[in-house]
Design a protein around this motif. Structure first.
Motif, PDB file in Angstrom:
ATOM      1  N   ASN A  26      65.536  21.215  51.717  1.00 13.02           N
ATOM      2  CA  ASN A  26      65.697  20.035  50.879  1.00 13.02           C
ATOM      3  C   ASN A  26      64.797  18.891  51.301  1.00 13.02           C
ATOM      4  OD1 ASN A  26      67.838  20.842  49.015  1.00 13.02           O
ATOM      5  ND2 ASN A  26      69.051  21.018  50.880  1.00 13.02           N
ATOM      6  N   THR A  53      79.887  14.947  51.348  1.00 11.76           N
ATOM      7  CA  THR A  53      78.439  14.990  51.451  1.00 11.76           C
ATOM      8  C   THR A  53      78.026  14.150  52.644  1.00 11.76           C
ATOM      9  OG1 THR A  53      78.285  15.169  49.059  1.00 11.76           O
ATOM     10  CG2 THR A  53      76.286  14.543  50.234  1.00 11.76           C
ATOM     11  N   THR A  57      72.547  14.213  53.797  1.00  7.86           N
ATOM     12  CA  THR A  57      72.437  14.830  52.478  1.00  7.86           C
ATOM     13  C   THR A  57      72.276  13.764  51.412  1.00  7.86           C
ATOM     14  OG1 THR A  57      73.856  16.645  53.168  1.00  7.86           O
ATOM     15  CG2 THR A  57      73.585  16.313  50.803  1.00  7.86           C
ATOM     16  N   SER A  61      69.137  13.462  49.032  1.00  9.33           N
ATOM     17  CA  SER A  61      69.384  13.668  47.619  1.00  9.33           C
ATOM     18  C   SER A  61      68.964  12.459  46.803  1.00  9.33           C
ATOM     19  CB  SER A  61      70.866  13.968  47.389  1.00  9.33           C
ATOM     20  OG  SER A  61      71.260  15.101  48.109  1.00  9.33           O
ATOM     21  N   GLN A  98      77.193  20.872  49.340  1.00 13.55           N
ATOM     22  CA  GLN A  98      76.508  21.458  50.485  1.00 13.55           C
ATOM     23  C   GLN A  98      76.402  20.456  51.619  1.00 13.55           C
ATOM     24  OE1 GLN A  98      72.761  21.764  48.141  1.00 13.55           O
ATOM     25  NE2 GLN A  98      71.777  20.919  49.971  1.00 13.55           N
ATOM     26  N   SER A 100      73.566  19.232  54.686  1.00 15.29           N
ATOM     27  CA  SER A 100      72.249  18.655  54.419  1.00 15.29           C
ATOM     28  C   SER A 100      71.230  19.646  53.875  1.00 15.29           C
ATOM     29  CB  SER A 100      71.705  17.989  55.688  1.00 15.29           C
ATOM     30  OG  SER A 100      71.655  18.904  56.751  1.00 15.29           O
ATOM     31  N   CYS A 103      72.028  24.627  50.786  1.00 13.20           N
ATOM     32  CA  CYS A 103      72.171  25.065  49.395  1.00 13.20           C
ATOM     33  C   CYS A 103      72.204  26.584  49.303  1.00 13.20           C
ATOM     34  CB  CYS A 103      71.045  24.495  48.541  1.00 13.20           C
ATOM     35  SG  CYS A 103      69.380  24.945  49.083  1.00 13.20           S
ATOM     36  N   HIS A 232      65.220  24.667  46.261  1.00 11.10           N
ATOM     37  CA  HIS A 232      66.657  24.611  46.042  1.00 11.10           C
ATOM     38  C   HIS A 232      67.184  25.993  45.671  1.00 11.10           C
ATOM     39  CE1 HIS A 232      70.371  22.569  45.623  1.00 11.10           C
ATOM     40  NE2 HIS A 232      70.404  22.486  44.316  1.00 11.10           N
ATOM     41  N   ASN A 264      74.089  20.100  45.346  1.00 15.20           N
ATOM     42  CA  ASN A 264      73.471  18.882  45.853  1.00 15.20           C
ATOM     43  C   ASN A 264      73.796  17.738  44.899  1.00 15.20           C
ATOM     44  OD1 ASN A 264      71.897  17.183  47.393  1.00 15.20           O
ATOM     45  ND2 ASN A 264      70.119  18.528  47.421  1.00 15.20           N
TER      46      ASN A 264
END
Length: 450
Positions: A26, A53, A57, A61, A98, A100, A103, A232, A264
């Protein structure tokens, strides 16, 4: 195959897998994010109270989705019943965020949990952190490892890792019994597979510039992905043939979208246009299933990581010798081709006598467990399998990058390959010279029911 050719093919595999791993971590694009980006709404979902999260993350994100465009139309779309299916309507599906960079673990777990519900009409819970610790376990003897100091929650991974590791059994009572490759399937084949096999694990392109929200639907269309777009992994749960083509920031040429679960930001259902090609994904699409029907798995291998099957002719036979008293009920192995026939034999450990034989068929490439028509009472024995597409084997140790490496072990008397009337030990360098490549153990498992 000589060693030079094998190395060249391994390097090609490694270059592909490097994309997989750097992507699944990510990593964020270089485009700076605004201080307070608008949160993308999600259709018909709410973040559950127990979904957490991490701050890392959320930071990643937010950056990764800062380019998402939000749109609102005069006529909000509502799907009909024709040409629509969402597996989440048929199974108990939890929207879990998820960590960090997990996924790939989330997508794999969701694929396995939905498959189990369809097969057993019951639920199992698979925790992403537990699975991550199984796969990247420093205490195991062989398999795939991260170097000291590498954060397993951020590094990333692949569905192939899950298939290799969990097919040896996990959580004391579960074993992965199928990992079906769905690469280059038709749209109808994907749909039929989701109905019958559960969620589809897949790695997708994920550029923020191709995403958007339309009346609360989180969407993406990436019709011509490049290597840098893949970062991803998701699980595909269904489809909507009538989903409007105008609901994509990158305009689509046709109505219709795959309904997926995005672990995510923003957490929830994620609609991917039919224009986005599934045959150009970086990580092989997989249907993964687990079962609790077996009491024990015996194995000398950890899976065919980044190696090709060994062939000695039109067919190739290999055998693993096992010690374990009980009722042998099934054998497991990997195949690289669709629609192939294999022959399974249970032999005495010196290969002098056949105790049982059975022909089995694999409709699709991947990992399969084949139940024996009649269980065999065993103590010390050999499982031999004849393959038309080559024997799946462990390769040699190598470093994929500075953070990930594989290590394999093999001992004399564990795995053998048949050349003419001779059974040659796969751990012997003399065997390597005859085969023209260095190997470790054959990927053959023995499964018991007690």
């Amino acid at each position: 195959m000589n060693r030079t050719r094998a190395l060249a093919k391994y390097m090609a595999l490694l270059s592909i897998t490097s994309v997989i791993l750097s992507a699944c971590g990510n990593s964020a694009p270089n485009t700076p994010a605004p201080a307070s980006p608008e949160a993308a709404p999600v259709a018909s979902t709410e973040q559950p109270a127990d979904a957490s999260t991490s701050s890392s993350t959320q930071e990643l994100s937010t950056k990764n989705n800062s380019l998402i465009k939000h749109h609102y139309t005069e006529h909000e779309y509502n799907h009909g019943s024709e040409g629509y299916y969402n597996l989440a309507d048929d199974v108990d599906f939890e929207l879990t965020a998820q960590l960090s960079g997990t996924c790939w673990i989330c997508a794999s777990a969701n694929a396995m949990m939905t498959a189990y519900q369809l097969d057993h009409d019951d639920k199992i819970e698979l925790d992403q952190l537990d699975l991550l610790n199984i796969l990247y376990n420093d205490d195991k003897e062989e398999g795939i490892f991260l170097t000291e100091g590498t954060d397993k929650e951020k590094y990333g991974g692949s569905g192939h890792f899950v298939a290799c590791e969990l097919s040896n059994g996990f959580d004391d009572y579960l074993v992965l019994d199928h990992a079906i490759s769905a690469k280059n399937w038709t749209m109808d084949e994907y749909k039929d597979g989701i109905r019958k096999c559960g969620g589809l694990y897949i790695g997708i392109p994920d550029p923020a510039s191709k995403k958007g929200t339309y009346d609360g639907y989180f969407t993406m269309n990436c019709p011509a992905p490049s290597d840098g777009d893949f970062d991803h992994s998701i699980v595909v749960l269904g489809w909507d043939d009538s989903f409007p083509k105008d609901y994509f920031h990158e305009k689509a040429t046709q109505d219709g979208a795959w309904i997926t679960f995005n672990s995510n930001y923003p957490l929830g259902f994620f609609y991917i246009s039919y224009d986005t090609p599934f045959d150009q994904v970086y990580d092989t699409p997989l249907f993964l299933s687990v079962t609790d029907e077996y009491s024990k798995v015996l194995s000398h291998d950890c899976g065919p990581y980044f190696t090709e099957p060994v062939k000695t002719g039109d067919t190739t036979t290999a055998a693993n010798v096992f010690k374990g008293k009980g009722s042998l009920s099934a054998v497991g192995t990997f195949v690289t081709s669709d629609d192939i026939d294999l022959t399974v034999q249970i032999l005495t450990p010196d290969f002098s006598k056949c105790l049982y034989t059975q022909d089995v068929h694999a409709d699709l490439a991947g990992y399969h467990v084949f139940d024996l028509d009649e269980p065999v009472d065993v103590d010390e024995y050999a499982v031999a399998i004849t393959y038309p597409d080559g024997v799946p084997v462990e390769g040699q140790d190598f470093e994929l990058d500075t953070a990930l490496y594989t290590h394999f072990t093999s001992k004399p008397g564990e795995s053998f390959i048949q050349l003419g009337d001779e059974w040659l030990d796969l751990s012997d360098e003399a065997t390597w010279k005859q085969l023209g490549c260095e190997t470790n153990n054959a990927c053959i498992r023995a499964l018991y029911k007690d």
